[in-house]
Each structure stands twice: as C-alpha cells, then as structure tokens.
Motif scaffolding. Structure first.
Motif, PDB file in Angstrom:
ATOM      1  N   SER A   1       0.850  -1.186   0.000  1.00 41.38           N
ATOM      2  CA  SER A   1       0.000   0.000   0.000  1.00 41.38           C
ATOM      3  C   SER A   1       0.885   1.235   0.000  1.00 41.38           C
ATOM      4  O   SER A   1       1.930   1.257   0.654  1.00 41.38           O
ATOM      5  CB  SER A   1      -0.882  -0.037   1.249  1.00 41.38           C
ATOM      6  OG  SER A   1      -1.541   1.204   1.423  1.00 41.38           O
ATOM      7  N   VAL A   2       0.457   2.262  -0.705  1.00 40.75           N
ATOM      8  CA  VAL A   2       1.267   3.476  -0.803  1.00 40.75           C
ATOM      9  C   VAL A   2       0.426   4.700  -1.112  1.00 40.75           C
ATOM     10  O   VAL A   2      -0.611   4.593  -1.751  1.00 40.75           O
ATOM     11  CB  VAL A   2       2.342   3.340  -1.908  1.00 40.75           C
ATOM     12  CG1 VAL A   2       1.722   3.127  -3.278  1.00 40.75           C
ATOM     13  CG2 VAL A   2       3.269   4.558  -1.935  1.00 40.75           C
ATOM     14  N   GLY A   3       0.887   5.847  -0.672  1.00 42.93           N
ATOM     15  CA  GLY A   3       0.333   7.116  -1.131  1.00 42.93           C
ATOM     16  C   GLY A   3      -0.384   7.907  -0.073  1.00 42.93           C
ATOM     17  O   GLY A   3      -0.462   9.121  -0.150  1.00 42.93           O
ATOM     18  N   GLU A   4      -0.927   7.235   0.910  1.00 42.08           N
ATOM     19  CA  GLU A   4      -1.676   7.922   1.957  1.00 42.08           C
ATOM     20  C   GLU A   4      -1.854   6.934   3.099  1.00 42.08           C
ATOM     21  O   GLU A   4      -1.620   5.738   2.920  1.00 42.08           O
ATOM     22  CB  GLU A   4      -3.045   8.359   1.416  1.00 42.08           C
ATOM     23  CG  GLU A   4      -3.747   7.188   0.762  1.00 42.08           C
ATOM     24  CD  GLU A   4      -5.170   7.474   0.313  1.00 42.08           C
ATOM     25  OE1 GLU A   4      -5.916   8.093   1.077  1.00 42.08           O
ATOM     26  OE2 GLU A   4      -5.526   7.025  -0.782  1.00 42.08           O
ATOM     27  N   PRO A   5      -2.269   7.429   4.253  1.00 38.77           N
ATOM     28  CA  PRO A   5      -2.489   6.495   5.360  1.00 38.77           C
ATOM     29  C   PRO A   5      -3.560   5.478   4.972  1.00 38.77           C
ATOM     30  O   PRO A   5      -4.553   5.833   4.341  1.00 38.77           O
ATOM     31  CB  PRO A   5      -2.988   7.409   6.480  1.00 38.77           C
ATOM     32  CG  PRO A   5      -2.514   8.789   6.130  1.00 38.77           C
ATOM     33  CD  PRO A   5      -2.507   8.832   4.627  1.00 38.77           C
ATOM     34  N   ILE A   6      -3.332   4.223   5.312  1.00 42.83           N
ATOM     35  CA  ILE A   6      -4.356   3.211   5.036  1.00 42.83           C
ATOM     36  C   ILE A   6      -5.151   2.989   6.324  1.00 42.83           C
ATOM     37  O   ILE A   6      -4.579   2.688   7.377  1.00 42.83           O
ATOM     38  CB  ILE A   6      -3.771   1.901   4.454  1.00 42.83           C
ATOM     39  CG1 ILE A   6      -4.887   0.878   4.200  1.00 42.83           C
ATOM     40  CG2 ILE A   6      -2.647   1.311   5.303  1.00 42.83           C
ATOM     41  CD1 ILE A   6      -4.476  -0.296   3.318  1.00 42.83           C
ATOM     42  N   ASN A   7      -6.462   3.177   6.227  1.00 38.94           N
ATOM     43  CA  ASN A   7      -7.310   2.994   7.406  1.00 38.94           C
ATOM     44  C   ASN A   7      -7.445   1.501   7.707  1.00 38.94           C
ATOM     45  O   ASN A   7      -7.277   0.662   6.822  1.00 38.94           O
ATOM     46  CB  ASN A   7      -8.681   3.636   7.167  1.00 38.94           C
ATOM     47  CG  ASN A   7      -9.276   3.227   5.839  1.00 38.94           C
ATOM     48  OD1 ASN A   7      -8.611   3.307   4.809  1.00 38.94           O
ATOM     49  ND2 ASN A   7     -10.512   2.770   5.845  1.00 38.94           N
ATOM     50  N   GLU A   8      -7.757   1.195   8.960  1.00 40.07           N
ATOM     51  CA  GLU A   8      -7.770  -0.212   9.373  1.00 40.07           C
ATOM     52  C   GLU A   8      -8.780  -1.044   8.595  1.00 40.07           C
ATOM     53  O   GLU A   8      -8.528  -2.199   8.259  1.00 40.07           O
ATOM     54  CB  GLU A   8      -8.073  -0.320  10.874  1.00 40.07           C
ATOM     55  CG  GLU A   8      -6.920   0.221  11.688  1.00 40.07           C
ATOM     56  CD  GLU A   8      -6.844  -0.376  13.082  1.00 40.07           C
ATOM     57  OE1 GLU A   8      -7.290  -1.530  13.264  1.00 40.07           O
ATOM     58  OE2 GLU A   8      -6.351   0.323  13.977  1.00 40.07           O
ATOM     59  N   GLU A   9      -9.927  -0.452   8.303  1.00 35.21           N
ATOM     60  CA  GLU A   9     -10.956  -1.200   7.580  1.00 35.21           C
ATOM     61  C   GLU A   9     -10.443  -1.649   6.208  1.00 35.21           C
ATOM     62  O   GLU A   9     -10.593  -2.811   5.808  1.00 35.21           O
ATOM     63  CB  GLU A   9     -12.185  -0.299   7.413  1.00 35.21           C
ATOM     64  CG  GLU A   9     -13.451  -1.071   7.136  1.00 35.21           C
ATOM     65  CD  GLU A   9     -14.578  -0.149   6.680  1.00 35.21           C
ATOM     66  OE1 GLU A   9     -14.431   1.088   6.761  1.00 35.21           O
ATOM     67  OE2 GLU A   9     -15.599  -0.693   6.215  1.00 35.21           O
ATOM     68  N   ALA A  10      -9.796  -0.736   5.497  1.00 35.07           N
ATOM     69  CA  ALA A  10      -9.253  -1.076   4.172  1.00 35.07           C
ATOM     70  C   ALA A  10      -8.125  -2.101   4.311  1.00 35.07           C
ATOM     71  O   ALA A  10      -8.001  -3.029   3.505  1.00 35.07           O
ATOM     72  CB  ALA A  10      -8.754   0.185   3.473  1.00 35.07           C
ATOM     73  N   TRP A  11      -7.314  -1.924   5.331  1.00 28.15           N
ATOM     74  CA  TRP A  11      -6.197  -2.854   5.577  1.00 28.15           C
ATOM     75  C   TRP A  11      -6.745  -4.282   5.745  1.00 28.15           C
ATOM     76  O   TRP A  11      -6.264  -5.228   5.130  1.00 28.15           O
ATOM     77  CB  TRP A  11      -5.429  -2.408   6.828  1.00 28.15           C
ATOM     78  CG  TRP A  11      -4.072  -3.042   7.013  1.00 28.15           C
ATOM     79  CD1 TRP A  11      -2.881  -2.482   6.684  1.00 28.15           C
ATOM     80  CD2 TRP A  11      -3.778  -4.339   7.575  1.00 28.15           C
ATOM     81  NE1 TRP A  11      -1.855  -3.348   7.001  1.00 28.15           N
ATOM     82  CE2 TRP A  11      -2.368  -4.484   7.548  1.00 28.15           C
ATOM     83  CE3 TRP A  11      -4.550  -5.368   8.089  1.00 28.15           C
ATOM     84  CZ2 TRP A  11      -1.722  -5.621   8.017  1.00 28.15           C
ATOM     85  CZ3 TRP A  11      -3.908  -6.511   8.555  1.00 28.15           C
ATOM     86  CH2 TRP A  11      -2.515  -6.637   8.516  1.00 28.15           C
ATOM     87  N   HIS A  12      -7.776  -4.413   6.591  1.00 26.96           N
ATOM     88  CA  HIS A  12      -8.317  -5.750   6.864  1.00 26.96           C
ATOM     89  C   HIS A  12      -9.012  -6.344   5.646  1.00 26.96           C
ATOM     90  O   HIS A  12      -8.937  -7.541   5.412  1.00 26.96           O
ATOM     91  CB  HIS A  12      -9.252  -5.711   8.083  1.00 26.96           C
ATOM     92  CG  HIS A  12      -8.484  -5.560   9.368  1.00 26.96           C
ATOM     93  ND1 HIS A  12      -7.627  -6.528   9.833  1.00 26.96           N
ATOM     94  CD2 HIS A  12      -8.420  -4.533  10.251  1.00 26.96           C
ATOM     95  CE1 HIS A  12      -7.058  -6.108  10.964  1.00 26.96           C
ATOM     96  NE2 HIS A  12      -7.521  -4.899  11.232  1.00 26.96           N
TER      97      HIS A  12
END
Ligand code: WT7
Length: 637
Positions: free
Chosen positions: A375-386
């Motif tokens: 993942s790259v470019g901006e903070p990844i929120n936990e929901e998207a991560w999971h």
C-alpha cells in the motif's frame, strides 16, 4: 540474479540497521557495489543539510540502462521484463522480454538523438500507460537526457508551466490515451500547451487511439516514422552515455504548500541504488516473480516501482493501462489471475473504492499466486487494511504499508514482507539506512516512545532529492530550513510504544486526494482565475474513498443567478487550469473569510468547519470579524 543486499531475517534487519548508523558509508558502498559501474566512485558521501549539498558515489561512472537492461541480457534475455495489460481486456496484451525491451530502448534512443536530443537536455513525456512510456523514459536515460514525465491527467496549463520551468524543448506524447470508458486527447492538450511554449522544437507522437490530431509541419513527427528512419540507418545499437553518479536522471514535478509545483531532481547513481535496494527488500523480491504496481508512471511510484527498481532487479513488471473499475470492479483480480502476479502494490483509495463493490467481483478469481501486498500514497485505514488482508491476500500475504515521498526517491518507512512485523495503519519501521526523528514546533527532538511530532530525517540516504530544478533556494527553504540540520517531510507522525511509526498526514497546506498530492494554494489560484471570484480558501476534509476531499470557500461578486451553475463553472475552471484531479468536491459561497487582524486566513477554523467539527473551533478571539464564522457554519455544504 542474486541480491547481496537483501535482508532476509529480523536479525539481519537489526544488524543492517545498526551497521547503517555506525558506518553509513561502508553500508551503502556494499549495497552499491553489486551494481554495474563503469568506474567506481571516489567518495561514498559528501553532505551538509545547510546548503543543502548532497553527493552520493561522486566520481562513479555508470548508465542506469546498463543496469536495467544490458546487464540482464546474458541471463534474462528471454525473461519478460514488461507485461502490458491494455485498457480493453479484449485487446491483445503484450510481453517484452529483456532482449526486446533493450532493442526498443536503443532504437528509440537513436530516434531521440536523430531529433537533436543531447545529454542534459530535458525531455517532457506525456503519455498514457503504454510500454512506449517506459521505453521513452529509459531511452532518455540511455543518452543522458533528463526526463520529465507528466501524468496524463494534467491540463495544458500545467504542462506549459512545467515545460517553461525546465525549458524542455522536446516532447514525447501519444495521439490519445484510453482510460476505462474514456479517451483522453493527449496530443490536443499538448497543442494547447504549446501555444504558450514556442521554444519547443520537436514533438514525437506515438499512435495509440488514432484519434484525429493536428501535426504541425517542422515540429511534430510520428514515433513510427522515426523508428523506420533509424531502422534504415543500419546500426541498431546505441552505446549508453557515461554518466556521473550525480548527473541528473529526471525531474518530477510535485505540489508544495505554496506556489507552483516544483521540479524535484533525482540523480543517477543514488536514485538507482535506492530504488532497487528498497524494491528488493520491502517486497522481498525473488528472481522470477511478477510484480504489479498499479500506479501511473507519471508519479514517483511508477518511476521507482514500475520502471527503475524492478528492471534493475531483473523483475517482470506489469504495466496496466486501464482503471480498477472498468469494465468492472474485478479488473485487478483478472490481471492478477491472468499473469499469476506475485506482488500487488496499490493505493488505499483504490482498495476503498473496490471495497464498495463488495466481494462478488473477487469470486472465481485465482489469487493464489499472490505472495506480498503493498500500500502506498496515503495512510491506510484499518478497515481497508483488513479487507485487503482478508479478501485479496486471503490472510496469507504480508501487507507492506510503505511511507515515502516524491522527494525521497524510494520507500523510507515500511515493514519488510515476512521479515519485520506489520501493524495495521502503521508504516512501522525505517529501512536500514533511514534515520527518522520526531521534532516539536521548535525543532527539538522528541525522544522515547508513545510520542507524536513532525517527521524529519537526520541523515542522507542515496535516494534523497538533490535540488528543485532551477531554484536551489526553494529546495533549501522547503525541506532544510524549517529545522536545522534535518530534512523535513511535511508529515505528522506518531511513534508507538514499540517504536513503530504511524504517519498521520500532512501538517502543511498540502492535500492528499486519492493518493495525489495537491497544494491548496494551487487550487485557490485556479479558482481565483474564474471570472467573478473575489477570493477563495481551500482545505481538505475526510472523504470515504479519496482519503481527503477538496472543500473550497469562495467569495463571489453577487451578480450570479444560479449557485449550482456557478459551482460547475468554477469546477470547470480548475479542471482547465490544473486538471481533473484538483476539482473541488464541495464549494461554499461565503461573504467573508475568517482572517486575523494581520490579514492571514485562519485555515484551522475552515478545516474544522469542513470536517463538521463546528463545536471545537478553538480560540476565535484574534479574528478581525468573528461573526463571519457563524455565517460560514450556517452555510456549510
Ligand atoms: C505524501 C507524499 C511516494 C508515494 C506516492 C505519494 C503521503 C505516502 C504514505 C503511507 C501515510 C503516506 C505522505 C507523504 N504518504 N505514503 N504509506 N502512509 N501517508 O508520493 O505524491 O510525493 O506524496 O504522501 O503524506 O508526505 P507524493
């Protein structure tokens, strides 16, 4: 290929990190030693952050394309270097082996030479995601010309600004580009830009969409015709230009908090070493794997992790012309399935937009080839991560959350797949050789863990920017003047109790919209160009899919009848002046802006209102006219 600098265990990571602090020169000269140099460097590193002056591997002679191409011909000549997936899945894909890519690069390098391009000249590349974009980029590097790739979504005005800034006399473009169900008239946009840029001598146009275009006699030529010319000339070779490690390789424009975008300059040796080192280590690349980075080559992610890093490592790199949601939201998964992709590197905004389609588009797609997700470019929120972890990686692929910037050349803070632990929404730990520090507003270092501050880097790494093109003072001001002897990133950051870094977003007036960097000042300037606009102020607000949306407060002379039409006009103006990526999501007409007595707009208040946190505006007593705040709150859109 083997990668002597590959770090394969937690113990090795710790040892490398220690060595890189104790003996940075020894550490980086070991890494650089496994590349192909015509002549070894005289000094590993000269530096000070005051001017700044940073030189890596000075005196070393090389050509990046010999590392990306020539070096592999013996062993990987028949291995795919590039797999190209066209926009339309019905169209045939293309595979270019290292041998074929080499041939095409030297051929186009000869085309550039034939058209008068010389070492040090700036060449602007404005193309869609076709293999020829990578070919043109590498052909520039082959002859020592400095490429300046401009993302195909930027407007004629943005192109003209960049052409002027770099005084680029040569352009490589396409007639048009396909993106989903859209066709983008690239050449026609270039024509508009060139009305202002009479100094451009040559435009080389690749056929892609065969949309009707104008071809100006004496200036514009077809790519295909030029290739034929060099074919009939006989000599199919093009010896690589010998470059000093510190000769510029490319310019890439990026937004800052003030003024027009600046041209970040990366040089040859350090950039190559750092892009490749970070590629192999973060993704734990193994020879033979297929790497799919979904970014556009028009951004730094594409430069480092579609072109230079993977090709130097002898990897197979996928170039995808289309968009994740066309013809349907299963497109990424089709590409993974079709080419047995091992590494998928994408952006949180793409993940969030695909999440919206549920898991149906994933059904029946064979994703078992995947080994690493990024993942790259901006903070990844936990929901998207999971979601990424469960539905794409099926819980068996490490996710690397990679923090870096156009200016850093390569990944700086990230877990290393399967080597160092991941933590959702954390970029985690610095790569060996990267020394982050957190500082308070006064530049005092904040030590210990479970602390927040502004993220700086205290020691150079080979991929750091060297200057901003044509304006070294701007580079100093922007990155090296805020805090003495530190490179300032512009990001806020939290360090947890175990020392993991979590990037919390920009602390300056830079927005991150769908992973694209946009300066608020740039958008304001564009809005202010619209007839009737008196003044404007732009801030970011949380957006479910884009990460940040653009909220514009606009003072308009009151002669318009229809607010909605005027808003659409303003959006159109921004699109014209910058490009569609900078369009405001929300526009609110106001009669005044909250200003201090000295005339400074208090963005903090506007940001809070845009975020909907109108109850916690903080101190408004220093405002010239506090009543304007109530009006703005009432009119919130
Ligand atoms: C800004 C740099 C370099 C890749 C593409 C963007 C943000 C980048 C992360 C991440 C949180 C991130 C930062 C940075 N950013 N990666 N993994 N987590 N934030 O390059 O356009 O130069 O933008 O993107 O705010 O400063 P860029």
């Amino acid at each position: 290929m083997s990668y002597p600098f590959k770090i394969k265990s937690l113990e090795a990571y710790q040892a490398a990190s220690e060595k890189a602090v104790k003996d940075p020169e020894g550490f980086w000269s070991d890494v650089a030693g496994s590349f192909l140099w015509r002549k070894r460097w005289d000094t590993v590193l000269n530096w000070n952050f005051k001017e700044p002056n940073i030189e890596w591997f000075k005196g070393g002679k090389l050509n990046v394309t010999e590392n990306c191409l020539d070096r592999h011909l013996g062993t990987l000549g028949n291995t795919p270097a590039i797999i190209w997936e066209p926009n339309d899945p019905e169209e045939h894909h293309r595979v270019l082996t290292y041998r074929e890519l080499y041939n095409k690069v030297v051929q186009f390098a000869n085309v550039l030479k034939n058209n008068g391009v010389k070492k040090g000249d700036r060449v602007c590349i404005y193309m869609g995601m076709v293999p020829e974009l990578a070919i043109a980029t590498l052909a520039c590097a082959r002859i020592g010309a400095i490429h300046s790739v401009i993302f195909g979504g930027f407007s004629a005005q943005s192109i003209a600004d960049r052409l002027e800034d770099a005084h680029a006399e040569f352009i490589v473009t396409c007639d048009g580009a396909y993106r989903g169900n859209k066709e983008i008239p690239l050449k026609s946009v270039i024509d508009d830009a060139l009305v202002q840029c009479r100094f451009v001598k040559r435009v080389i146009v690749l056929t892609r969409t065969r949309t009707p275009i104008s071809m100006l006699k004496g200036r514009d030529v077809w790519w295909e015709d030029e290739i034929k010319k060099v074919e009939t000339m006989g000599n199919p070779d093009c010896p690589a230009e010998e470059m000093d490690a510190e000769d510029p390789l490319f310019i890439l424009y990026t937004s800052g908090s003030t003024g027009k975008p600046k041209g970040v300059v990366h040089t040859t040796g350090g950039y190559m070493v750092y892009a490749t080192y970070s590629f192999v280590n973060v993704f734990q690349y193994e020879q033979g794997q297929v790497h799919f980075c979904t970014a556009d080559i028009g951004w730094i992610t594409g430069h480092s992790y579609i072109v230079y890093g993977p090709l130097c490592a002898g990897a197979t790199s996928v170039i995808f012309e289309g968009v994740p949601t066309w013809p349907d939201a299963g497109r990424f998964w089709d590409v993974v399935d079709k080419y047995k992709v091992n590494i998928l590197y994408t952006a949180p905004t793409a993940i969030r937009s695909l999440m919206g389609f549920g898991t149906a588009p994933l059904v029946g797609k064979d994703l078992s080839s995947l080994k690493v997700l990024g993942s790259v470019g901006e903070p990844i929120n936990e929901e998207a991560w999971h979601w990424f972890d469960e539905h794409v990686g099926r819980k068996r692929c490490p996710i690397v959350d990679t923090w870096w910037q156009t200016e850093t050349g390569g990944i700086m803070i990230s877990n290393m797949a399967g080597v160092t632990p991941s933590k959702p929404s954390y970029a985690t730990l610095p790569l060996p050789g990267v020394q982050p520090v957190l500082v308070d507003e006064n530049g005092r270092e904040i030590e210990g863990n479970d602390v927040s501050g502004n993220l700086c880097i205290r020691f150079p790494w080979p991929g750091i920017l060297r200057t901003t093109y044509g304006d070294h003072e701007r580079c100093r001001q922007n990155y090296f003047a805020t805090y003495e002897n530190l490179y300032f990133t512009g990001d806020g950051c939290y360090r947890d109790e175990k020392g993991n870094y979590r990037i919390t977003g920009r602390v300056d007036d830079v927005l991150n919209v769908s992973g694209h960097r946009i300066g608020t000042a740039e958008v304001e300037n564009a809005i202010n160009m619209h007839a009737g606009v008196v003044e404007s102020a732009v801030v970011g607000y949380p957006h479910d899919i884009k990460g940040q949306g653009i909220y514009a407060y606009v003072i308009f002379d009151n002669t318009h009848e229809d607010d909605n039409l005027t808003k659409m006009d303003i959006i159109q103006t921004v699109s014209r002046i910058i490009g569609a990526i900078a369009k405001p999501d929300k526009i609110q007409f106001v009669s005044g802006l909250p200003k201090t007595r000295s005339g400074k707009i208090m963005r903090r208040i506007l940001r809070k209102i845009a975020e909907g946190e109108t109850g916690s505006l903080g101190d408004t007593s220093t405002l010239l006219d506090p009543s304007v705040v109530d009006e703005i709150i009432k009119g919130r859109v």
